[in-house]
Design a protein around this motif. Structure first.
Motif, short mmCIF file in Angstrom:
data_model
loop_
_atom_site.label_atom_id
_atom_site.label_comp_id
_atom_site.label_asym_id
_atom_site.label_seq_id
_atom_site.Cartn_x
_atom_site.Cartn_y
_atom_site.Cartn_z
N TYR A 85 0.49 5.21 1.74
CA TYR A 85 -0.36 5.77 2.77
C TYR A 85 -0.14 7.28 2.92
CZ TYR A 85 3.70 5.56 5.92
OH TYR A 85 4.93 5.73 6.50
N ASP A 100 -0.90 9.74 1.08
CA ASP A 100 -0.25 10.29 -0.12
C ASP A 100 -0.56 11.75 -0.40
OD1 ASP A 100 0.90 7.85 -0.70
OD2 ASP A 100 -0.67 7.26 -2.10
N THR A 107 -14.16 2.46 3.85
CA THR A 107 -13.65 2.57 2.48
C THR A 107 -14.42 3.67 1.76
OG1 THR A 107 -13.11 0.22 2.44
CG2 THR A 107 -13.31 1.31 0.31
N HIS A 166 -8.19 -3.58 -3.84
CA HIS A 166 -8.71 -2.63 -2.85
C HIS A 166 -9.80 -3.23 -1.96
CE1 HIS A 166 -11.50 -1.96 -6.24
NE2 HIS A 166 -12.38 -1.67 -5.31
N GLN A 207 -9.82 9.62 -1.77
CA GLN A 207 -10.25 9.26 -3.12
C GLN A 207 -10.94 7.90 -3.10
OE1 GLN A 207 -6.34 9.53 -4.99
NE2 GLN A 207 -6.90 11.51 -5.86
N LYS A 209 -3.91 3.25 0.30
CA LYS A 209 -4.24 3.06 -1.10
C LYS A 209 -3.53 1.78 -1.54
CE LYS A 209 -4.15 6.84 -3.45
NZ LYS A 209 -5.58 7.12 -3.47
N SER A 210 -4.30 0.81 -2.06
CA SER A 210 -3.69 -0.46 -2.46
C SER A 210 -2.83 -0.27 -3.71
CB SER A 210 -4.77 -1.52 -2.70
OG SER A 210 -5.67 -1.11 -3.68
N THR A 217 0.86 -1.19 0.00
CA THR A 217 0.00 0.00 0.00
C THR A 217 0.89 1.24 0.00
OG1 THR A 217 -0.09 0.25 2.42
CG2 THR A 217 -1.80 -1.11 1.40
N ASN A 228 -11.93 4.23 -3.29
CA ASN A 228 -11.24 2.99 -2.92
C ASN A 228 -10.17 3.16 -1.86
OD1 ASN A 228 -12.86 1.54 -4.73
ND2 ASN A 228 -11.42 1.88 -6.40
N ASP A 229 -9.93 4.38 -1.37
CA ASP A 229 -9.03 4.55 -0.24
C ASP A 229 -9.66 3.90 0.99
OD1 ASP A 229 -7.23 6.06 -1.71
OD2 ASP A 229 -7.80 7.99 -0.83
#
Length: 176
Positions: free
Chosen positions: A33, A35, A100, A125, A82, A118-119, A31, A84-85
């Motif tokens: 993180y 970001d 999520t 995700h 964002q 974030k994957s 992941t 899918n986070d």
């Protein structure tokens, strides 16, 4: 006749054996993180929906948040969220405020009290979302938290928690 997978030792005593094509890795390697964040130079009139820790319940539901401008927002309103986070509260971790982001909204901002995951390529995700809500993962987060009345975990420590990763196609099958 069903074929069973070959197994290997995970490298961790209490986990034991895992299928040969599964990986044992720390979260920080699969992941990214925290970001994206708003900085002090953000337009004071920038309007967004602020998600604070109390907006996320223990079932993963995220409330509607509060619409605000950067000028009027609390100083902890900095983590850009964002679709899918996965957001994990790093304070009072025993409350299980994990959720999520399901919507594609360019104006969601979360508290700095969240670790935003974030994957990356080898982590689906939805699998990440399920993984961080398991009893095992939450127990690891809680046991690595510091403090008595207001326990917290530093995001850099949170992402050192190990996870087990099946191949991506198996992660998708598991989440389906």
């Amino acid at each position: 006749m069903k074929a069973y997978p070959e197994y290997k030792h995970s490298g961790v005593e209490w986990i034991g054996e895992i299928p040969r094509d599964w990986k044992y890795s720390r979260l920080k390697y699969v992941t990214s993180y925290n970001d994206i964040k708003l900085d002090d130079n953000t337009d004071p009139e920038y309007e967004f929906t602020y998600i604070e820790i109390s907006d996320v319940d223990s079932q993963g539901n995220i409330g509607s948040g509060t619409v605000t401008t950067f000028r009027n927002s609390p100083s902890r309103a900095r983590r850009v969220l964002q679709k899918n986070d996965v957001i994990i509260s790093t304070v009072r971790t025993y409350l299980r405020s994990i959720g999520t982001i399901k919507e594609d909204n360019n104006s969601l901002v979360g508290s700095t009290g969240f670790c935003v995951l974030k994957s990356l390529n080898e982590l689906h995700h939805r699998y990440l979302s399920y993984l961080v809500t398991t009893e095992w993962f939450i127990a690891k987060v809680v046991s690595n938290s510091e403090g008595v009345s207001y326990p917290a975990i530093n995001p850099t420590k949170l992402v050192t928690i190990p996870v087990i990763l099946p191949p991506l196609f198996e992660q998708q099958q598991i989440t389906n």
